[in-house]
Scaffold this active site. Sequence first.
Site, PDB file in Angstrom:
ATOM      1  N   GLU A  88     -26.079  -0.210 -22.520  1.00  0.00           N
ATOM      2  CA  GLU A  88     -25.771  -0.429 -23.934  1.00  0.00           C
ATOM      3  C   GLU A  88     -24.719  -1.514 -24.121  1.00  0.00           C
ATOM      4  O   GLU A  88     -24.825  -2.368 -25.005  1.00  0.00           O
ATOM      5  CB  GLU A  88     -25.299   0.884 -24.585  1.00  0.00           C
ATOM      6  CG  GLU A  88     -26.427   1.885 -24.748  1.00  0.00           C
ATOM      7  CD  GLU A  88     -25.933   3.297 -25.029  1.00  0.00           C
ATOM      8  OE1 GLU A  88     -24.704   3.522 -25.005  1.00  0.00           O
ATOM      9  OE2 GLU A  88     -26.777   4.173 -25.259  1.00  0.00           O
ATOM     10  N   ARG A 125       0.796  -1.223   0.000  1.00  0.00           N
ATOM     11  CA  ARG A 125       0.000   0.000   0.000  1.00  0.00           C
ATOM     12  C   ARG A 125       0.837   1.285   0.000  1.00  0.00           C
ATOM     13  O   ARG A 125       0.560   2.229  -0.724  1.00  0.00           O
ATOM     14  CB  ARG A 125      -0.927   0.005   1.219  1.00  0.00           C
ATOM     15  CG  ARG A 125      -2.208   0.785   0.983  1.00  0.00           C
ATOM     16  CD  ARG A 125      -3.057   0.811   2.226  1.00  0.00           C
ATOM     17  NE  ARG A 125      -3.704  -0.481   2.486  1.00  0.00           N
ATOM     18  CZ  ARG A 125      -5.020  -0.661   2.433  1.00  0.00           C
ATOM     19  NH1 ARG A 125      -5.808   0.340   2.132  1.00  0.00           N
ATOM     20  NH2 ARG A 125      -5.549  -1.835   2.700  1.00  0.00           N
TER      21      ARG A 125
END
Length: 353
Positions: A145, A124
């Site tokens: 779509e 991290r």
Amino acid sequence: MARAALRLGVRALALLVFVSVALLPLVSSDDGYRHCEGVVRGWADASSGRVKDGDKLSLKDLLFFLHIPRTGGRTYFHCFLKKLYTNAQECPRSYDKLRFDPSHPDCKLVVSHDDYSLTSKLPRERTSVVTILRNPVDRVFSTYEFSVEVAARFLVHPNLTSAKLMTTRVLTKSRAVSTLDIWPWKYLVPWMREDLFARRDARGVYKVHSSKKVNAYDVDDMVMPLHRYINDPVAHEIIHNGATFQITGLTNNSYFDGAHEVRHCVRKHPDLGRIVLEVAKNRLDQMLYVGLTEDHEESARLFAHMVGAQVLSQSGTLTLDLKEDLPIETDSHPSMEPEDEETNGHLHTWLAE
Ligand SMILES: *[C@@H]1O[C@H](CO)[C@@H](O)[C@H](O)[C@H]1NC(C)=O
Ligand SMILES: *[C@@H]1O[C@H](CO)[C@@H](O)[C@H](O)[C@H]1NC(C)=O
């Protein structure tokens, strides 16, 4: 650049809405509210690790491109990241959760639809995160779509059974990553596919509908209409607050075990969504770069300065002339995630190896 960054930043925050599905009274006569409030606040407190402000703008060893679906991220991947990083520097299989291996020694780039919780698998403090946001309404339209488009490719098959069978065969044979392996499409496409086949069966293959005036979002006998799609529990689960959940690591694809409880609490008590929104804003604030689909050109320029220049300077290639204009499409309606190479006509391949 700083002003431009700020302007984009303000608009990015405005785009990040938390869609409240129902308005509940602020404190309902408990109904698990207190428990949920504790769960969500507890998660938020644990999530608010901060980095020093000066630090966030410098590129770390690993770049995680958190790709929110339908934001145009594929363009960034192919046109920028693929040019900035070598194939060897790209963490293998980064779109593919099952086989993704971040421990690969030299990899420097992770591009994934996985949510923020993927950072728990990454070093991290040595990771910079970048993302792109899009107006949520456009993002939802585009998701609809794309679901229809990918699912409709299966209609070359005589029936659903044969479509599924063929897919399994092709998938096990090919090494490519298919849309059907990738969240959220692995849920959205089969759902739409099943629905397309059911509608085709119901109308009969030979009865081709040809009304003069067709509203593409409401062609009941062919495709699930948009209003049905967006009101379905599946859409509620993974699309509506999809971007916010991705940035907070709370999608139903999360690596964080508690994600489901937090997400369910927020859905049951929408006003707790404010807490999630705050975490999301903090996350964005700590990212190296946040682009906006609607501000394509400015976003691309900013990307070149904030990310591109640093990648090149770290790799010792100081040849980027930042004054030179980037070739940018000025299409007012940029095409998102354009058609990819396909395998056997019905698989949507994301990453060629
Ligand atoms: C589906 O199509 C295949 C190939 O044409 C056929 O063999 C099979 O019987 C069909 N199955 C059903 C359930 O109709
Ligand atoms: C994620 O959501 C989809 C759609 O609601 C659902 O089918 C799937 O089982 C969920 N996955 C997990 C891991 O909860």
